[in-house]
Structures are given as structure tokens and as C-alpha cells.
Write an enzyme that holds these catalytic residues in place. Structure first.
Site, PDB file in Angstrom:
ATOM      1  N   THR A 179      -8.352   2.974   7.706  1.00  0.00           N
ATOM      2  CA  THR A 179      -7.719   1.441   7.977  1.00  0.00           C
ATOM      3  C   THR A 179      -6.264   1.528   8.049  1.00  0.00           C
ATOM      4  O   THR A 179      -5.825   0.603   8.225  1.00  0.00           O
ATOM      5  CB  THR A 179      -8.307   0.762   6.771  1.00  0.00           C
ATOM      6  OG1 THR A 179      -7.837   1.223   5.622  1.00  0.00           O
ATOM      7  CG2 THR A 179      -9.956   0.487   6.838  1.00  0.00           C
ATOM      8  N   ALA A 180      -5.716   2.632   8.182  1.00  0.00           N
ATOM      9  CA  ALA A 180      -4.233   2.601   8.593  1.00  0.00           C
ATOM     10  C   ALA A 180      -3.712   3.158   9.916  1.00  0.00           C
ATOM     11  O   ALA A 180      -4.074   2.826  10.985  1.00  0.00           O
ATOM     12  CB  ALA A 180      -3.640   3.412   7.347  1.00  0.00           C
ATOM     13  N   SER A 210      -4.600   5.656  11.550  1.00  0.00           N
ATOM     14  CA  SER A 210      -5.892   6.296  12.287  1.00  0.00           C
ATOM     15  C   SER A 210      -6.323   4.965  13.112  1.00  0.00           C
ATOM     16  O   SER A 210      -6.893   5.334  14.141  1.00  0.00           O
ATOM     17  CB  SER A 210      -6.871   6.944  11.542  1.00  0.00           C
ATOM     18  OG  SER A 210      -8.089   7.079  11.847  1.00  0.00           O
ATOM     19  N   ASP A 251      -3.261  10.155   5.166  1.00  0.00           N
ATOM     20  CA  ASP A 251      -3.382  11.044   6.439  1.00  0.00           C
ATOM     21  C   ASP A 251      -2.116  12.158   6.218  1.00  0.00           C
ATOM     22  O   ASP A 251      -1.207  11.828   5.923  1.00  0.00           O
ATOM     23  CB  ASP A 251      -3.162  10.086   7.742  1.00  0.00           C
ATOM     24  CG  ASP A 251      -1.942   9.341   7.718  1.00  0.00           C
ATOM     25  OD1 ASP A 251      -1.125   9.482   7.365  1.00  0.00           O
ATOM     26  OD2 ASP A 251      -2.366   7.906   8.303  1.00  0.00           O
ATOM     27  N   ARG A 286      -2.987  18.973  24.452  1.00  0.00           N
ATOM     28  CA  ARG A 286      -1.513  18.614  24.818  1.00  0.00           C
ATOM     29  C   ARG A 286      -1.622  17.237  24.557  1.00  0.00           C
ATOM     30  O   ARG A 286      -2.763  16.309  25.417  1.00  0.00           O
ATOM     31  CB  ARG A 286      -1.062  19.030  26.422  1.00  0.00           C
ATOM     32  CG  ARG A 286      -0.746  20.256  26.416  1.00  0.00           C
ATOM     33  CD  ARG A 286      -0.174  20.818  27.859  1.00  0.00           C
ATOM     34  NE  ARG A 286       1.121  19.776  28.046  1.00  0.00           N
ATOM     35  CZ  ARG A 286       2.362  20.171  27.311  1.00  0.00           C
ATOM     36  NH1 ARG A 286       2.180  21.254  26.591  1.00  0.00           N
ATOM     37  NH2 ARG A 286       3.461  19.518  27.548  1.00  0.00           N
ATOM     38  N   ARG A 297       8.463  14.360  24.202  1.00  0.00           N
ATOM     39  CA  ARG A 297       7.595  15.570  24.848  1.00  0.00           C
ATOM     40  C   ARG A 297       6.109  15.690  24.266  1.00  0.00           C
ATOM     41  O   ARG A 297       5.956  15.374  23.043  1.00  0.00           O
ATOM     42  CB  ARG A 297       8.070  16.868  25.054  1.00  0.00           C
ATOM     43  CG  ARG A 297       9.405  16.773  25.633  1.00  0.00           C
ATOM     44  CD  ARG A 297       9.991  18.327  25.474  1.00  0.00           C
ATOM     45  NE  ARG A 297      11.149  18.439  26.600  1.00  0.00           N
ATOM     46  CZ  ARG A 297      11.200  18.742  27.771  1.00  0.00           C
ATOM     47  NH1 ARG A 297      10.049  19.168  28.406  1.00  0.00           N
ATOM     48  NH2 ARG A 297      12.303  19.117  28.551  1.00  0.00           N
ATOM     49  N   GLN A 310       5.729   9.295   4.634  1.00  0.00           N
ATOM     50  CA  GLN A 310       6.680   9.309   3.557  1.00  0.00           C
ATOM     51  C   GLN A 310       7.470  10.548   3.420  1.00  0.00           C
ATOM     52  O   GLN A 310       8.275  10.709   2.756  1.00  0.00           O
ATOM     53  CB  GLN A 310       6.121   8.777   2.333  1.00  0.00           C
ATOM     54  CG  GLN A 310       5.629   7.427   2.553  1.00  0.00           C
ATOM     55  CD  GLN A 310       5.032   6.788   1.095  1.00  0.00           C
ATOM     56  OE1 GLN A 310       4.945   7.645   0.309  1.00  0.00           O
ATOM     57  NE2 GLN A 310       4.704   5.520   1.128  1.00  0.00           N
ATOM     58  N   ASP A 334       0.815  -1.292  -0.027  1.00  0.00           N
ATOM     59  CA  ASP A 334       0.027  -0.141  -0.034  1.00  0.00           C
ATOM     60  C   ASP A 334       0.980   1.111  -0.103  1.00  0.00           C
ATOM     61  O   ASP A 334       0.467   2.441  -0.721  1.00  0.00           O
ATOM     62  CB  ASP A 334      -0.879   0.216   1.202  1.00  0.00           C
ATOM     63  CG  ASP A 334      -2.082  -1.128   0.885  1.00  0.00           C
ATOM     64  OD1 ASP A 334      -2.356  -1.511  -0.035  1.00  0.00           O
ATOM     65  OD2 ASP A 334      -2.803  -1.432   2.096  1.00  0.00           O
ATOM     66  N   GLY A 335       1.963   1.249   0.721  1.00  0.00           N
ATOM     67  CA  GLY A 335       2.775   2.307   0.631  1.00  0.00           C
ATOM     68  C   GLY A 335       3.560   2.670  -0.759  1.00  0.00           C
ATOM     69  O   GLY A 335       3.521   4.167  -1.144  1.00  0.00           O
TER      70      GLY A 335
END
Length: 294
Positions: A187-188, A190, A147, A174, A157, A247, A72-73
Site C-alpha cells: 500500500t506504499a 509499490s 520494500d 531495462r 538513465r 530510509q 508510518d515512516g
């Protein structure tokens, strides 16, 4: 249905299995008198191929179809570069899950033959544009099919930021960051962060907080046409990053502004006629699978 004659090939670098599928594709397509153009980096994987070589940008201008071999990438990277050309993309899965690259190498020629004969379904997926501003000036830009993610980079932090949607203040938070995902990206990353699965046809975007320092923060699904603005807090001691499909990264600083909107054009994905979103989820995510007794 489109008539495919000029076919581009893009492959994921560094994989022996991808090379096997590239050779198989080249042999099948040339034997059936298709004009095959191979992407310039991919061409180095099969020396002596004898094919026309072109950049991804040129593939979008001269091809009727682009076949991406990888995971998929690999398809995400190709989609971002080919979206503007509106060329259809077909994926051959040589990765892990394969939500987008849904043709299996085991029956590659049979499935490909049907697609090339016009026996396929097509769907469109929208992308996101992300612009980063500093002191009122453009700092960087990226696009994403899955995304756009605000994250702390190498720091551990938390990030302080304000969220605005269509000019309306939503909250100050925060957290470790925020995932802004399309239905394709739901479906990744997230999903791993607790976001909902969204059907690819939805015109919507989901905002998923990453480890927020509150018990009440939950994912929010908003209209796909919304403008999302993130303002990084001036008092942050960390310098976060914005990533696009994991990426590409843009380094940010306190006070920077990130604006995220829907891209004005979509990508075209080609699938075999038996493609079904729910079946894909069931297969890839193990829905309804039973725990085997030891």
C-alpha cells in the site's frame, strides 16, 4: 494477553505535534504508574522529562511495549531495529496516511487505556533482508518492512538488470528499477507504481517494475519464501542504488548482485480491537468516495 508495565516511547524528530503527543503520553503513563523509558533521541524533544533514557536496541531488551509517535515512516524505522527483540509495537499517528500508526491523537488516552487493559488485537508482519555483493564479496546489507527498491539514484538513465527467482532466470529488463515489496509495503511505493494491494496476512512478495522499456512487463507476486536475485548489467553506464524502506541506501555498480529474502523473524503490531484492514484501505485510499459536484 501480555501485561504491559515497562513502556518505551519513540517519536519522530522535528514535529511540534509529535511533542504534544509525547507530553500527553508521558503524563498519562506516569500518572497510571507505568515505568516509562524514552528513546535517547526522542528525549531531547521534551527537556526535563525525568524519564529513563535508552537506545532503541535497549528498549527492545527492557520494554514490554514500545509506542511510536509519528507517521508510518517512523514506525518503519523503529520496526527494523526492534524486530529481533519481538517486542510489540503500537503506533500513534502524527503523519499523513497512517496505515500502520492507527491510533488518533484525538482519542489517544481512551484508546491507549483499552490496549493497556488487554483489549487489543495483535498481528505479525514479515520483513525483507537485502544483501549486496561485489566480486563475490559482501558490500552492504539492509532490512525493510515495506520494500527493497533498485533505483537509478540521481541519474535519469535506465538500469539494465537480470532477475532470478529461486535460481530460475525470469527476465532481463531495462527500466527505472524494480520494487520488491512485502504485503505491508503493497500500500506504499509499490501501489504508486501500479502494484496490487495484498492482505497483510499473505506470505507473498510482489515485484513491481518501474517504467519498464516494454509493453508486456507486469507486477509478479511470488511466494514469500522465494530468494530474489538481481544482477546489475555489466554494460550499465549508471551506478544505481538499492534502498530499504526509502530510509537507507547502498550505492551499487555494474556487475553487483542483490539478494533479497524474507527475514527469519517478524514484527508484532498492536491495534485497537476495531482495527480492520479493509476499513483502513477504504478510509486512507478513499475507496467508494464520490466526486463532489462543482
Amino acid at each position: 494477553m501480555d501485561q504491559f508495565r515497562n513502556i518505551g516511547i519513540v517519536g519522530r524528530m522535528g514535529s511540534v505535534k509529535v511533542v504534544e503527543s509525547l507530553r500527553q503520553l508521558k503524563q498519562y503513563l506516569t500518572a497510571n504508574n507505568y515505568h516509562v523509558i524514552i528513546e535517547e533521541d526522542t528525549s531531547t524533544m521534551i527537556p526535563g522529562h525525568g524519564l529513563q533514557v535508552a537506545s532503541k536496541k535497549l528498549l527492545g531488551e527492557i520494554c514490554d511495549l514500545v509506542i511510536v509517535v509519528g507517521g508510518d515512516g517512523s514506525l518503519l524505522g523503529a520496526a527494523r531495529e526492534l524486530a529481533k527483540s519481538k517486542i510489540p509495537i503500537l503506533g500513534v499517528n502524527r503523519g499523513r496516511l497512517g496505515f500502520l500508526t492507527d491510533i488518533s491523537p484525538s482519542d489517544l488516552e481512551e484508546r491507549l487505556a483499552r490496549v493497556l487493559e488487554g483489549d487489543y488485537i495483535e498481528e505479525s508482519r514479515f520483513l525483507l533482508d537485502g544483501h549486496v555483493e561485489r566480486n563475490g564479496q559482501p558490500l552492504g546489507y539492509g532490512s525493510a518492512l515495506n520494500d527493497v527498491v533498485l533505483h537509478p539514484g540521481k541519474s535519469t538513465r535506465m538500469i539494465g538488470f537480470d532477475l532470478f527467482i529461486d535460481g530460475h532466470f525470469v527476465y532481463s529488463q531495462r527500466s527505472d528499477g524494480l520494487i520488491v515489496a512485502t504485503p505491508t509495503g503493497s500500500t506504499a511505493y509499490s501501489l504508486s507504481a501500479g502494484g496490487p494491494i495484498m492482505h497483510p496476512k499473505l506470505d507473498a512478495v510482489v515485484l513491481v517494475p518501474m517504467f519498464p522499456h516494454t509493453l508486456s512487463s507486469r507486477p509478479i507476486v511470488v511466494d514469500g519464501k522465494s530468494e530474489i536475485k538481481l544482477v546489475i548489467g555489466e554494460t550499465n553506464e549508471t551506478y544505481p542504488q538499492v534502498s530499504f524502506d526509502g530510509q537507507m541506501n547502498i550505492a551499487c555498480a555494474p556487475g553487483d548482485i542483490i539478494r533479497i529474502t524474507k527475514k527469519p523473524f517478524k514484527i508484532r503490531l498492536i491495534h485497537p480491537t476495531d482495527h480492520n484492514f479493509y476499513a483502513t484501505c477504504r478510509d486512507k485510499l478513499g475507496w467508494a468516495s464520490e466526486i463532489a459536484a462543482s
